[in-house]
Structure formats: C-alpha cells, structure tokens
Design a protein around this motif. Structure first.
Motif, mmCIF file in Angstrom:
data_model
loop_
_atom_site.group_PDB
_atom_site.id
_atom_site.type_symbol
_atom_site.label_atom_id
_atom_site.label_comp_id
_atom_site.label_asym_id
_atom_site.label_seq_id
_atom_site.Cartn_x
_atom_site.Cartn_y
_atom_site.Cartn_z
ATOM 1 N N PRO A 1 41.947 60.536 54.213
ATOM 2 C CA PRO A 1 42.636 59.355 54.765
ATOM 3 C C PRO A 1 41.704 58.201 55.097
ATOM 4 C CG PRO A 1 42.468 61.073 56.428
ATOM 5 C CD PRO A 1 41.957 61.674 55.157
ATOM 6 N N HIS A 2 40.405 58.448 55.139
ATOM 7 C CA HIS A 2 39.441 57.413 55.507
ATOM 8 C C HIS A 2 38.624 57.047 54.264
ATOM 9 C CE1 HIS A 2 40.480 58.273 59.669
ATOM 10 N NE2 HIS A 2 40.206 59.557 59.452
ATOM 11 N N THR A 3 38.952 55.901 53.668
ATOM 12 C CA THR A 3 38.250 55.430 52.482
ATOM 13 C C THR A 3 37.735 54.017 52.725
ATOM 14 O OG1 THR A 3 40.299 54.583 51.503
ATOM 15 C CG2 THR A 3 39.650 56.841 50.934
ATOM 16 N N VAL A 4 36.705 53.653 51.975
ATOM 17 C CA VAL A 4 36.067 52.345 52.107
ATOM 18 C C VAL A 4 35.896 51.754 50.710
ATOM 19 C CG1 VAL A 4 34.026 51.076 52.880
ATOM 20 C CG2 VAL A 4 34.846 53.040 54.190
ATOM 21 N N ARG A 5 36.227 50.473 50.564
ATOM 22 C CA ARG A 5 36.027 49.790 49.288
ATOM 23 C C ARG A 5 34.563 49.398 49.157
ATOM 24 N NH1 ARG A 5 39.493 44.529 48.285
ATOM 25 N NH2 ARG A 5 37.830 43.571 49.524
ATOM 26 N N VAL A 6 33.925 49.845 48.097
ATOM 27 C CA VAL A 6 32.503 49.574 47.899
ATOM 28 C C VAL A 6 32.264 48.511 46.836
ATOM 29 C CG1 VAL A 6 31.800 51.865 48.648
ATOM 30 C CG2 VAL A 6 32.321 51.483 46.243
ATOM 31 N N SER A 7 33.281 48.177 46.045
ATOM 32 C CA SER A 7 33.129 47.154 45.014
ATOM 33 C C SER A 7 34.510 46.710 44.564
ATOM 34 C CB SER A 7 32.340 47.699 43.819
ATOM 35 O OG SER A 7 32.214 46.719 42.808
ATOM 36 N N GLY A 8 34.594 45.455 44.069
ATOM 37 C CA GLY A 8 35.854 44.949 43.551
ATOM 38 C C GLY A 8 36.590 44.086 44.551
ATOM 39 N N ASP A 9 37.889 43.894 44.288
ATOM 40 C CA ASP A 9 38.724 43.053 45.136
ATOM 41 C C ASP A 9 40.098 43.691 45.269
ATOM 42 O OD1 ASP A 9 39.799 42.651 42.641
ATOM 43 O OD2 ASP A 9 39.065 40.609 42.422
ATOM 44 N N LEU B 1 36.609 49.830 43.534
ATOM 45 C CA LEU B 1 36.086 51.187 43.650
ATOM 46 C C LEU B 1 36.062 51.584 45.120
ATOM 47 C CD1 LEU B 1 33.095 51.079 41.132
ATOM 48 C CD2 LEU B 1 35.158 52.458 40.897
ATOM 49 N N TYR B 2 36.489 52.802 45.384
ATOM 50 C CA TYR B 2 36.565 53.303 46.756
ATOM 51 C C TYR B 2 35.773 54.601 46.866
ATOM 52 C CZ TYR B 2 40.413 50.023 47.540
ATOM 53 O OH TYR B 2 41.180 48.886 47.654
ATOM 54 N N ARG B 3 35.261 54.813 48.067
ATOM 55 C CA ARG B 3 34.604 56.070 48.413
ATOM 56 C C ARG B 3 35.145 56.575 49.741
ATOM 57 N NH1 ARG B 3 28.033 55.739 47.474
ATOM 58 N NH2 ARG B 3 28.040 55.247 45.237
ATOM 59 N N ARG B 4 34.883 57.838 49.986
ATOM 60 C CA ARG B 4 35.144 58.348 51.317
ATOM 61 C C ARG B 4 34.210 57.661 52.312
ATOM 62 N NH1 ARG B 4 34.800 63.684 48.631
ATOM 63 N NH2 ARG B 4 36.926 64.386 48.156
ATOM 64 N N HIS C 1 38.971 28.785 35.156
ATOM 65 C CA HIS C 1 38.076 28.761 36.315
ATOM 66 C C HIS C 1 38.390 29.908 37.267
ATOM 67 C CE1 HIS C 1 35.524 27.153 39.484
ATOM 68 N NE2 HIS C 1 36.533 27.263 40.322
ATOM 69 N N ARG C 2 39.660 30.206 37.444
ATOM 70 C CA ARG C 2 40.033 31.317 38.321
ATOM 71 C C ARG C 2 39.566 32.647 37.742
ATOM 72 N NH1 ARG C 2 46.205 32.776 40.303
ATOM 73 N NH2 ARG C 2 45.644 34.593 41.577
ATOM 74 N N THR C 3 39.691 32.801 36.430
ATOM 75 C CA THR C 3 39.221 34.026 35.794
ATOM 76 C C THR C 3 37.717 34.180 35.961
ATOM 77 O OG1 THR C 3 41.002 33.884 34.175
ATOM 78 C CG2 THR C 3 39.144 35.297 33.627
ATOM 79 N N TRP C 4 36.990 33.090 35.775
ATOM 80 C CA TRP C 4 35.538 33.155 35.902
ATOM 81 C C TRP C 4 35.116 33.478 37.333
ATOM 82 C CZ3 TRP C 4 31.054 33.565 33.547
ATOM 83 C CH2 TRP C 4 29.900 33.203 34.229
ATOM 84 N N SER C 5 35.700 32.785 38.303
ATOM 85 C CA SER C 5 35.284 32.987 39.688
ATOM 86 C C SER C 5 35.707 34.342 40.231
ATOM 87 C CB SER C 5 35.864 31.875 40.572
ATOM 88 O OG SER C 5 37.281 31.876 40.509
ATOM 89 N N ALA C 6 36.800 34.906 39.703
ATOM 90 C CA ALA C 6 37.299 36.171 40.240
ATOM 91 C C ALA C 6 36.678 37.386 39.575
ATOM 92 C CB ALA C 6 38.820 36.230 40.094
ATOM 93 N N TYR C 7 36.276 37.276 38.302
ATOM 94 C CA TYR C 7 35.820 38.457 37.580
ATOM 95 C C TYR C 7 34.448 38.268 36.946
ATOM 96 C CZ TYR C 7 40.764 39.519 38.047
ATOM 97 O OH TYR C 7 42.013 39.721 38.549
ATOM 98 N N GLU C 8 34.312 37.273 36.074
ATOM 99 C CA GLU C 8 33.103 37.183 35.270
ATOM 100 C C GLU C 8 31.879 36.779 36.074
ATOM 101 O OE1 GLU C 8 33.763 34.796 31.831
ATOM 102 O OE2 GLU C 8 35.756 35.599 31.487
ATOM 103 N N SER C 9 32.056 36.053 37.174
ATOM 104 C CA SER C 9 30.901 35.612 37.952
ATOM 105 C C SER C 9 30.443 36.649 38.963
ATOM 106 C CB SER C 9 31.236 34.313 38.697
ATOM 107 O OG SER C 9 32.273 34.530 39.643
ATOM 108 N N GLN C 10 31.154 37.773 39.085
ATOM 109 C CA GLN C 10 30.772 38.795 40.047
ATOM 110 C C GLN C 10 29.523 39.522 39.564
ATOM 111 O OE1 GLN C 10 32.132 39.311 43.010
ATOM 112 N NE2 GLN C 10 33.601 37.671 42.681
#
Length: 236
Positions: free
Chosen positions: A60-68, A73-76, A220-229
């Motif tokens: 039940p306790h997870t933390v987002r380590v990457s993404g939006d 991606l989540y881990r315990r 621009h939204r695609t670039w700022s949200a995905y490709e520029s990460q």
C-alpha cells in the motif's frame, strides 16, 4: 579393458566438471551484477486493463521515482534508496504504470495533427550509424529537416487553400454561394463591413494562423512533457 573403462569414464567426469563450473558461474537471481554493487531491477508492466502501483507491487505504500501523472515508475517506499544498500536481498521491483496514456477527453484527438511530423522524427532517430562520415550525417540531417519544413508549409498551404481561396474569396464573393452557407452571409458582397475582398481575406487568414499556433502548442507541449526529460542520475 581398464584402458577402455578409463576412456569411457573421462567424458563423464569432464561433463560433471563442466556442469559444476557452470553452476558456480551462473549468477544467483537477485544478486547484483559483478563489479556494480547494485541490486538487480525487476520491471513490472501491467496490461491494457490498467491497474494501480499498489496492486502491482503488493504494497500500500509506493513512491513515484520517475515520470509524471501520465506514465511513471513506482517503487515500494522501502526500496526507494535500494541502490545505497548493498545488502539488499533479491531484485528491486519497479512498476511501470502507463494506463493514462490511453485515456483522456476528446481533445486528445488533436494529437493526430502531429502524425506526419512523427514520421519525420522517426526518420531522424532511425538513421544508421555512420562512423567517420560527417558529411553524410550532415546531409541526412539536412534532408530530414527540409522534409519537416515541407510538411509544415504543406499544412499551412492546405489551410490557406480552404479558408482564403475556397471560403473567403470564391464562395463569400458570390451571393448565391454565400446564401447557401449562412455562416458566410456576413462576408457576402454588400452585406456589411467585412464585404470588401481585402477584409474577407484578412479575416480568413486567422484560421491558418490559428492552426499554425495549435501545431506549435502541441509540439511544444510534447517536447516539454516527454522529450526534454532527462533520465535520473544515479550515484555510482
């Protein structure tokens, strides 16, 4: 007879030694790779039905380590800093949740406008390796950029053809055509301030300009949200 028996036993002994060596050389599941000191990762990906990271990780306790909020991606919670604990037992499970990529409102259909440009991007990233061929690489990149520019000009020209030529110039300039299309009535000859051809064309030019702005906004939204990460930095 003893020589024959000895010759027959040697292959068996050799095979036993090979199996013993292979068993010793095979890494134990979950142990870190030699020389890295980091635990192995176990990537969990759900199906098209979608699920939650809590269900995938059975915690039940997870933390987002990457993404939006769209894909991440989540881990315990206990495994967030697993790389800093060499004594970690077993692989570290990570859950990739992507269900929001296929859900949303009707505005997501606007992304289809970027489909031709996606093909150009694929042509850029699928360029084969060409070591020592600087001129060839530059020529390839130039051709890809010219193709993208051509698609942009074609997109704007098609919008201008429909809005300026067919609608504002031809149809709105004829009383009979404007009468059949009530939404062009205020552009008909003698109908009002927008009746002169120059004003009709200026008003119709807003449509291709708006489409160009929409295309820029989506890209621009695609670039700022995905490709520029940038990927997460992991300390050695």
């Amino acid at each position: 007879m003893r020589a024959v028996e000895s010759a027959q036993r040697r292959p068996t002994a050799d095979r036993s030694a090979e199996r013993h060596t292979a068993q010793r050389a095979a890494p134990v599941p979950g142990t870190p790779a030699p020389g890295t000191g980091r635990p192995a990762l176990e990537l969990l990906v759900h199906g098209v039905g979608g699920t939650t990271p809590q269900e995938m990780l059975d915690d039940p306790h997870t933390v987002r380590v990457s993404g939006d909020d769209t894909a991440a991606l989540y881990r315990r919670a206990a495994d967030v800093h697993a790389e800093s604990r060499p004594e970690h037992d077993g692989p570290v499970p990570e859950a990739y949740v992507w269900c929001n990529l296929t859900s949303g409102d009707g505005s997501r259909a606007l992304w289809l406008l970027l489909l031709p440009f996606m093909v150009v991007n694929l042509a850029h990233w699928m360029r084969p390796t060409a070591h020592g061929r600087t001129r060839t690489v530059r020529l390839y990149g130039l051709l890809v950029r010219l193709t993208g520019l051509t698609l942009t000009v074609l997109f704007v020209a098609a919008a201008c053809e429909v809005a300026l030529d067919l609608a504002a110039w031809q149809c709105a300039g004829t009383r009979a055509c404007a009468a059949r299309h009530s939404w062009l009535g205020f552009l008909a000859p003698g109908a009002g301030w927008w009746s002169p051809p120059g004003r009709r064309l200026a008003l119709a030019a807003v449509i291709p300009a708006a489409l160009t702005g929409l295309l820029w906004y989506l890209s621009h939204r695609t670039w700022s949200a995905y490709e520029s990460q940038q990927p997460l930095r992991r300390d050695p």
